[in-house]
Design an enzyme around this catalytic site. Structure first.
Site, PDB file in Angstrom:
ATOM      1  N   MET A  21       7.196   0.578  -8.739  1.00 28.02           N
ATOM      2  CA  MET A  21       6.721   1.878  -8.249  1.00 28.02           C
ATOM      3  C   MET A  21       6.860   2.891  -9.377  1.00 28.02           C
ATOM      4  O   MET A  21       7.947   3.070  -9.936  1.00 28.02           O
ATOM      5  CB  MET A  21       7.523   2.317  -7.015  1.00 28.02           C
ATOM      6  CG  MET A  21       7.248   1.474  -5.783  1.00 28.02           C
ATOM      7  SD  MET A  21       8.203   2.006  -4.332  1.00 28.02           S
ATOM      8  CE  MET A  21       9.815   1.304  -4.712  1.00 28.02           C
ATOM      9  N   ALA A  22       5.742   3.534  -9.708  1.00 26.80           N
ATOM     10  CA  ALA A  22       5.709   4.462 -10.844  1.00 26.80           C
ATOM     11  C   ALA A  22       6.707   5.594 -10.638  1.00 26.80           C
ATOM     12  O   ALA A  22       6.757   6.212  -9.578  1.00 26.80           O
ATOM     13  CB  ALA A  22       4.300   5.022 -11.003  1.00 26.80           C
ATOM     14  N   GLN A  76       5.862  -5.250 -15.334  1.00 31.83           N
ATOM     15  CA  GLN A  76       4.523  -5.217 -14.744  1.00 31.83           C
ATOM     16  C   GLN A  76       3.568  -4.512 -15.700  1.00 31.83           C
ATOM     17  O   GLN A  76       3.818  -3.389 -16.144  1.00 31.83           O
ATOM     18  CB  GLN A  76       4.477  -4.505 -13.393  1.00 31.83           C
ATOM     19  CG  GLN A  76       3.108  -4.789 -12.747  1.00 31.83           C
ATOM     20  CD  GLN A  76       2.789  -3.948 -11.532  1.00 31.83           C
ATOM     21  OE1 GLN A  76       2.773  -2.731 -11.598  1.00 31.83           O
ATOM     22  NE2 GLN A  76       2.523  -4.613 -10.421  1.00 31.83           N
ATOM     23  N   CYS A 107      -2.830  -1.066  -7.704  1.00 31.72           N
ATOM     24  CA  CYS A 107      -2.645   0.390  -7.683  1.00 31.72           C
ATOM     25  C   CYS A 107      -3.913   1.088  -7.188  1.00 31.72           C
ATOM     26  O   CYS A 107      -4.995   0.849  -7.725  1.00 31.72           O
ATOM     27  CB  CYS A 107      -2.292   0.879  -9.083  1.00 31.72           C
ATOM     28  SG  CYS A 107      -1.969   2.644  -9.127  1.00 31.72           S
ATOM     29  N   GLY A 210       3.926  -4.940   2.263  1.00 31.89           N
ATOM     30  CA  GLY A 210       3.350  -3.954   3.169  1.00 31.89           C
ATOM     31  C   GLY A 210       4.121  -3.845   4.468  1.00 31.89           C
ATOM     32  O   GLY A 210       4.248  -4.830   5.199  1.00 31.89           O
ATOM     33  N   GLY A 233       8.558  -2.300  -1.327  1.00 29.07           N
ATOM     34  CA  GLY A 233       8.329  -1.082  -2.091  1.00 29.07           C
ATOM     35  C   GLY A 233       8.942   0.119  -1.409  1.00 29.07           C
ATOM     36  O   GLY A 233      10.141   0.377  -1.512  1.00 29.07           O
TER      37      GLY A 233
END
Length: 377
Positions: A21-22, A76, A107, A210, A233
């Site tokens: 996750m950015a 990643q 993304c 998800g 996530g």
């Protein structure tokens, strides 16, 4: 006990992966999650752009720094040009920068899809094949995996074709987020799609992603879809101890689920901010970077809006600790804190390059200039 997940030479037991996750899954956050899992699981770096890596961009080189205790080291990569992806992968392999490479085809953010990258890319089947071929051949002994979504939108579903191409090109495992790019993080993840992909590519492990908000969700996903592991996530935002829960659940110790008091949560918050300051090399900048995590950590607890605002503008560890000490730290874990967290927006128009959807095979016009030059958030 669950069946171990095999990613090339790496055995991941239990089969639990931290999603990149950015701006979130940097070395400090990975450290926290690993501490709670006692080193079990796989923890992937935030997204690294292949162009920035090849150009040895200073920020990017910091983002790929791994703590000595991180094994395997997972990077990643994001890229849209096969040649640049190939160069980046060869650089990682030759310079021993990581032990595992994951490719981002999931993304959904406009700055990525606008260039034909992330979740837009698998629509161009030949381009996807070209990138995977370059990555796998450049990686040598390193395993290459990929993360993707169902497709661009309900009219442009790509995951089954992409899965077959991945198998043919030697990808080691696939993670599927059960949403389209258009859904972003809205609605409900389609776990049936994960089951269909598992049936479609029995040759390699399939991981589901998800709507995993609790350890029980993870067990249920494996049960209902037959997937080989889970990628978590948003469920761990402000809750790195979710990885302790996941390990306990997969090891058959469902009763060992963490229910921290606010005092315990406050201690983790200070540790997280401390680690960020040490990583950045500046306490104040570390605390400022930590601000985005405050609301996630405090979700569900009785903390007034004024105090929430105050904690979200702190700029020193002393200030953060002093604010937390004013709270009722004996509060038990709140009933509503296990549910969804993070972004939930959905049904967005996907921003794509002009004419992108005309032909799923033609990829003329994609080259090095489509590569992003910055990594992370």
């Amino acid at each position: 006990m669950s069946t171990p997940l095999q990613i090339g030479p790496h055995t991941v037991q239990p089969p639990v992966v931290l999603a990149p996750m950015a701006g979130i899954t940097n070395a400090p956050f990975r450290t926290l999650c690993r501490e709670f899992s006692r080193g079990k699981g796989l923890f992937v770096s935030e997204m690294i752009t292949t162009r920035a890596l090849v150009e040895r961009n200073e920020k990017t080189m910091q983002l790929i720094h791994f703590d000595a205790s991180e094994r395997p080291r997972s990077i990643q990569l994001y890229g849209v040009d096969p040649a640049t992806v190939g160069k980046a992968v060869r650089m990682i392999a030759e310079e021993d920068l990581a032990d595992h490479i994951d490719l981002n085809f999931g993304c959904p953010v406009p700055k990525v899809t606008r260039k034909g990258g992330g979740s837009a890319l698998p629509y161009k089947r030949n381009l996807l094949r070209g990138i995977l071929r370059e990555a796998v051949s450049g990686a040598g002994e390193l395993p290459v995996t990929m993360k993707m979504r169902k497709g661009i939108d309900d009219d442009h579903i790509t995951y089954l074709d992409a899965g077959r191409i991945a198998v043919e090109e030697g990808v080691t495992a696939i993670a599927l987020h059960g949403r389209t790019a258009a859904q972003h993080y809205g609605g409900t993840a389609d776990w049936d799609a994960i089951a269909r992909l598992k049936e479609h590519v029995p040759e390699i492990p399939v991981l589901g992603n998800g709507d995993i908000w609790s350890a029980e969700d993870a067990l249920r996903m494996v049960r209902e879809t037959g997937c080989d592991g889970v990628v978590v996530g948003r469920g761990c935002l402000g809750r790195p101890w979710l990885f302790a829960d996941l390990v306990a659940a997969f090891e058959g110790r469902a009763q060992d689920i963490a229910r921290p008091t606010l005092r315990e949560v406050a201690d983790v918050m200070v540790r997280h901010a401390t680690l960020l300051g040490e990583w950045i090399g500046d306490e104040s900048r570390g605390v400022i970077d930590f601000r985005k995590h405050v609301a996630w950590y405090l979700k569900g607890f009785a903390v007034g809006s004024e105090m929430r605002k105050r904690l979200a503008i702190t700029s020193s560890l002393d200030e953060l600790r002093a604010g937390l000490d004013e709270l009722d730290l004996d509060q038990p874990w709140p009933a509503g804190a296990d549910g969804p967290r993070g972004r939930t927006s959905g049904n967005n128009r996907v921003v794509l390059p002009d004419g992108w959807l005309k032909d799923p095979y033609d990829c003329a016009g994609i080259g090095e200039d489509a590569e992003l030059d910055t990594s992370g958030g």
